[in-house]
Scaffold this motif. Structure first.
Motif, PDB file in Angstrom:
ATOM      1  N   LEU A   8       0.830  -1.195   0.000  1.00 41.34           N
ATOM      2  CA  LEU A   8       0.000   0.000   0.000  1.00 41.34           C
ATOM      3  C   LEU A   8       0.872   1.256   0.000  1.00 41.34           C
ATOM      4  O   LEU A   8       1.923   1.283   0.641  1.00 41.34           O
ATOM      5  CB  LEU A   8      -0.908   0.008   1.230  1.00 41.34           C
ATOM      6  N   PRO A   9       0.467   2.298  -0.712  1.00 40.12           N
ATOM      7  CA  PRO A   9       1.265   3.529  -0.733  1.00 40.12           C
ATOM      8  C   PRO A   9       1.590   4.064   0.657  1.00 40.12           C
ATOM      9  O   PRO A   9       2.705   4.533   0.902  1.00 40.12           O
ATOM     10  CB  PRO A   9       0.375   4.497  -1.522  1.00 40.12           C
ATOM     11  N   ALA A  10       0.636   3.986   1.584  1.00 36.50           N
ATOM     12  CA  ALA A  10       0.891   4.500   2.937  1.00 36.50           C
ATOM     13  C   ALA A  10       1.947   3.679   3.662  1.00 36.50           C
ATOM     14  O   ALA A  10       2.733   4.222   4.459  1.00 36.50           O
ATOM     15  CB  ALA A  10      -0.409   4.504   3.740  1.00 36.50           C
ATOM     16  N   GLU A  11       1.984   2.370   3.398  1.00 38.05           N
ATOM     17  CA  GLU A  11       3.001   1.520   4.017  1.00 38.05           C
ATOM     18  C   GLU A  11       4.383   1.836   3.458  1.00 38.05           C
ATOM     19  O   GLU A  11       5.366   1.963   4.200  1.00 38.05           O
ATOM     20  CB  GLU A  11       2.662   0.051   3.769  1.00 38.05           C
ATOM     21  N   ARG A  12       4.451   1.973   2.149  1.00 42.79           N
ATOM     22  CA  ARG A  12       5.739   2.277   1.528  1.00 42.79           C
ATOM     23  C   ARG A  12       6.229   3.676   1.906  1.00 42.79           C
ATOM     24  O   ARG A  12       7.437   3.909   2.041  1.00 42.79           O
ATOM     25  CB  ARG A  12       5.632   2.112   0.015  1.00 42.79           C
ATOM     26  N   ALA A  13       5.282   4.602   2.101  1.00 45.46           N
ATOM     27  CA  ALA A  13       5.657   5.944   2.543  1.00 45.46           C
ATOM     28  C   ALA A  13       6.269   5.915   3.940  1.00 45.46           C
ATOM     29  O   ALA A  13       7.148   6.726   4.268  1.00 45.46           O
ATOM     30  CB  ALA A  13       4.434   6.862   2.525  1.00 45.46           C
ATOM     31  N   TRP A  14       5.805   4.967   4.753  1.00 40.73           N
ATOM     32  CA  TRP A  14       6.391   4.824   6.090  1.00 40.73           C
ATOM     33  C   TRP A  14       7.852   4.399   5.987  1.00 40.73           C
ATOM     34  O   TRP A  14       8.711   4.916   6.709  1.00 40.73           O
ATOM     35  CB  TRP A  14       5.589   3.814   6.900  1.00 40.73           C
ATOM     36  N   LEU A  15       8.157   3.479   5.076  1.00 42.56           N
ATOM     37  CA  LEU A  15       9.562   3.115   4.870  1.00 42.56           C
ATOM     38  C   LEU A  15      10.355   4.278   4.301  1.00 42.56           C
ATOM     39  O   LEU A  15      11.526   4.458   4.633  1.00 42.56           O
ATOM     40  CB  LEU A  15       9.661   1.886   3.960  1.00 42.56           C
ATOM     41  N   ASP A  16       9.724   5.080   3.445  1.00 36.60           N
ATOM     42  CA  ASP A  16      10.375   6.305   2.968  1.00 36.60           C
ATOM     43  C   ASP A  16      10.794   7.170   4.156  1.00 36.60           C
ATOM     44  O   ASP A  16      11.893   7.738   4.178  1.00 36.60           O
ATOM     45  CB  ASP A  16       9.439   7.115   2.073  1.00 36.60           C
ATOM     46  N   LEU A  17       9.898   7.276   5.128  1.00 32.80           N
ATOM     47  CA  LEU A  17      10.178   8.088   6.314  1.00 32.80           C
ATOM     48  C   LEU A  17      11.346   7.513   7.108  1.00 32.80           C
ATOM     49  O   LEU A  17      12.255   8.241   7.527  1.00 32.80           O
ATOM     50  CB  LEU A  17       8.936   8.163   7.200  1.00 32.80           C
ATOM     51  N   LEU A  18      11.344   6.190   7.285  1.00 30.43           N
ATOM     52  CA  LEU A  18      12.425   5.580   8.065  1.00 30.43           C
ATOM     53  C   LEU A  18      13.764   5.722   7.360  1.00 30.43           C
ATOM     54  O   LEU A  18      14.764   6.093   7.978  1.00 30.43           O
ATOM     55  CB  LEU A  18      12.125   4.095   8.310  1.00 30.43           C
ATOM     56  N   PHE A  19      13.773   5.440   6.044  1.00 29.18           N
ATOM     57  CA  PHE A  19      15.036   5.454   5.310  1.00 29.18           C
ATOM     58  C   PHE A  19      15.461   6.879   4.926  1.00 29.18           C
ATOM     59  O   PHE A  19      16.647   7.163   4.860  1.00 29.18           O
ATOM     60  CB  PHE A  19      14.925   4.601   4.050  1.00 29.18           C
ATOM     61  N   GLY A  20      14.501   7.730   4.674  1.00 32.58           N
ATOM     62  CA  GLY A  20      14.809   9.090   4.262  1.00 32.58           C
ATOM     63  C   GLY A  20      14.823  10.056   5.428  1.00 32.58           C
ATOM     64  O   GLY A  20      15.851  10.624   5.800  1.00 32.58           O
ATOM     65  N   GLY A  21      13.666  10.230   6.063  1.00 34.60           N
ATOM     66  CA  GLY A  21      13.540  11.208   7.138  1.00 34.60           C
ATOM     67  C   GLY A  21      14.361  10.873   8.365  1.00 34.60           C
ATOM     68  O   GLY A  21      15.031  11.740   8.937  1.00 34.60           O
ATOM     69  N   GLN A  22      14.326   9.597   8.793  1.00 32.60           N
ATOM     70  CA  GLN A  22      15.041   9.222  10.008  1.00 32.60           C
ATOM     71  C   GLN A  22      16.469   8.758   9.738  1.00 32.60           C
ATOM     72  O   GLN A  22      17.276   8.718  10.659  1.00 32.60           O
ATOM     73  CB  GLN A  22      14.274   8.125  10.759  1.00 32.60           C
ATOM     74  N   GLY A  23      16.765   8.373   8.511  1.00 34.05           N
ATOM     75  CA  GLY A  23      18.135   8.019   8.164  1.00 34.05           C
ATOM     76  C   GLY A  23      18.532   6.581   8.375  1.00 34.05           C
ATOM     77  O   GLY A  23      19.707   6.233   8.250  1.00 34.05           O
ATOM     78  N   TRP A  24      17.566   5.692   8.684  1.00 34.89           N
ATOM     79  CA  TRP A  24      17.894   4.278   8.768  1.00 34.89           C
ATOM     80  C   TRP A  24      18.342   3.756   7.407  1.00 34.89           C
ATOM     81  O   TRP A  24      17.955   4.297   6.374  1.00 34.89           O
ATOM     82  CB  TRP A  24      16.676   3.483   9.239  1.00 34.89           C
ATOM     83  N   VAL A  25      19.144   2.716   7.408  1.00 33.04           N
ATOM     84  CA  VAL A  25      19.743   2.200   6.176  1.00 33.04           C
ATOM     85  C   VAL A  25      19.223   0.791   5.895  1.00 33.04           C
ATOM     86  O   VAL A  25      19.315  -0.096   6.753  1.00 33.04           O
ATOM     87  CB  VAL A  25      21.282   2.169   6.290  1.00 33.04           C
ATOM     88  N   ASP A  26      18.676   0.601   4.712  1.00 35.91           N
ATOM     89  CA  ASP A  26      18.282  -0.727   4.225  1.00 35.91           C
ATOM     90  C   ASP A  26      19.556  -1.416   3.750  1.00 35.91           C
ATOM     91  O   ASP A  26      20.116  -1.064   2.717  1.00 35.91           O
ATOM     92  CB  ASP A  26      17.271  -0.558   3.079  1.00 35.91           C
ATOM     93  N   SER A  27      20.029  -2.396   4.516  1.00 28.70           N
ATOM     94  CA  SER A  27      21.326  -3.015   4.219  1.00 28.70           C
ATOM     95  C   SER A  27      21.354  -3.610   2.812  1.00 28.70           C
ATOM     96  O   SER A  27      22.373  -3.522   2.117  1.00 28.70           O
ATOM     97  CB  SER A  27      21.647  -4.093   5.253  1.00 28.70           C
ATOM     98  N   PHE A  28      20.254  -4.221   2.392  1.00 29.82           N
ATOM     99  CA  PHE A  28      20.225  -4.846   1.072  1.00 29.82           C
ATOM    100  C   PHE A  28      20.412  -3.802  -0.021  1.00 29.82           C
ATOM    101  O   PHE A  28      21.233  -3.989  -0.933  1.00 29.82           O
ATOM    102  CB  PHE A  28      18.899  -5.595   0.878  1.00 29.82           C
ATOM    103  N   ARG A  29      19.679  -2.709   0.056  1.00 29.55           N
ATOM    104  CA  ARG A  29      19.793  -1.671  -0.984  1.00 29.55           C
ATOM    105  C   ARG A  29      21.125  -0.935  -0.909  1.00 29.55           C
ATOM    106  O   ARG A  29      21.640  -0.473  -1.925  1.00 29.55           O
ATOM    107  CB  ARG A  29      18.632  -0.681  -0.877  1.00 29.55           C
ATOM    108  N   ALA A  30      21.709  -0.832   0.277  1.00 30.80           N
ATOM    109  CA  ALA A  30      23.034  -0.202   0.389  1.00 30.80           C
ATOM    110  C   ALA A  30      24.080  -1.030  -0.337  1.00 30.80           C
ATOM    111  O   ALA A  30      25.014  -0.483  -0.947  1.00 30.80           O
ATOM    112  CB  ALA A  30      23.409  -0.028   1.856  1.00 30.80           C
ATOM    113  N   LEU A  31      23.922  -2.354  -0.286  1.00 29.73           N
ATOM    114  CA  LEU A  31      24.903  -3.243  -0.910  1.00 29.73           C
ATOM    115  C   LEU A  31      24.531  -3.625  -2.337  1.00 29.73           C
ATOM    116  O   LEU A  31      25.414  -3.894  -3.149  1.00 29.73           O
ATOM    117  CB  LEU A  31      25.040  -4.519  -0.063  1.00 29.73           C
ATOM    118  N   LYS A  32      23.246  -3.667  -2.655  1.00 25.22           N
ATOM    119  CA  LYS A  32      22.771  -4.070  -3.985  1.00 25.22           C
ATOM    120  C   LYS A  32      21.704  -3.088  -4.453  1.00 25.22           C
ATOM    121  O   LYS A  32      20.508  -3.405  -4.448  1.00 25.22           O
ATOM    122  CB  LYS A  32      22.204  -5.499  -3.934  1.00 25.22           C
TER     123      LYS A  32
END
Length: 256
Positions: free
Chosen positions: A172-196
């Motif tokens: 759902l767009p709202a769910e994915r937006a929450w991950l946007d917030l974690l990875f973008g706004g809060q600065g958490w790092v998705d290890s998989f995307r950082a490496l691949k």
């Protein structure tokens, strides 16, 4: 340091399919399991307590044979936490944290909303409640590795059928937006995307039809880390050669 995250969809079921024999070959330092679907007293057999590991469980108390998380670790932690302070979440067995000095490794099982509106509403409530908690962790100065089944894909490359799943829980767009917030706004790092950054790989496949055979999957299992650990990410892989559950183990190697 190698950390493995795996949704077992029943630890006894995964064990019967060879999970612990495979684990013995992986030289993992910490293993985070989700959806153990068992009470600790049912897991006294040596099979569930492999040599060299200490194991800690957080079972669901609301319903037996439901949810549940665990951490296996070679090094004894300084502290283990099993509650975040909200009974509705904690009692479903969705969080356990092992602390090693300044490092915290968490096994998370974020609720699914696929069973209906009531559980989707609970999922959104969990997301809203976790947001300031995760910000606090992010700002604490501790190193965090948040393992687990988050039941949300993030981008188009994380799901086979992007367009047709826009109205389905987990995409759902709202769910994915929450991950946007974690990875973008809060600065958490998705290890998989950082490496691949551009890889198309999945960690979960529906049991319906031939989803796994046709690789119609979703990437919903993560190791999300604080920015302080970004430079320590060395390599990652999703193990798909054997099938232990409807999820695949996700492995990350960290530099010392």
């Amino acid at each position: 340091m190698r950390i493995i995250s795996f949704n077992a969809n029943g630890i006894r079921s995964a064990a019967s399919k060879g999970f612990f024999e495979w684990l013995a070959t992986q030289d993992a330092d910490v293993v985070c399991l989700q959806e153990t679907k068992a009470q600790e007293h049912q897991l006294a057999d040596a099979l569930f307590r492999p040599l060299g590991y200490s194991v800690y469980f957080r079972d669901a108390s609301t319903k037996k044979g439901y949810s549940g998380v665990a951490i296996y670790t070679r090094r004894a932690p300084d502290e283990v936490r099993t509650a975040m302070g909200w009974t509705d979440f904690d009692e479903e067995g969705r969080y356990i944290e092992a602390r090693f000095g300044n490092l915290s490794v968490v096994s998370f099982y974020i609720p699914s909303g696929s069973s209906g509106d009531e559980r989707q509403a609970f999922k959104f409530k969990v997301m809203d409640w976790l947001t300031p908690q995760l910000q606090q962790w992010r700002d604490s100065g501790r190193d965090y590795v948040l393992c687990g089944d988050w039941n949300i894909v993030h981008t188009r490359n994380d799901i086979k059928n992007w367009s047709s799943n826009q109205k389905n829980s987990g995409c759902l767009p709202a769910e994915r937006a929450w991950l946007d917030l974690l990875f973008g706004g809060q600065g958490w790092v998705d290890s998989f995307r950082a490496l691949k950054p551009d890889a198309v790989e999945y960690t979960w496949w529906s049991n319906r039809g031939q989803a796994r055979a046709n690789n119609v999957g979703w990437r919903i299992d993560y190791q999300i880390v604080t920015p302080s650990l970004r430079e320590r990410l060395q390599s990652c892989s999703i193990y798909t050669e054997q099938r232990f559950s409807d999820h695949a183990p996700y492995l990350v190697d960290y530099r010392a």
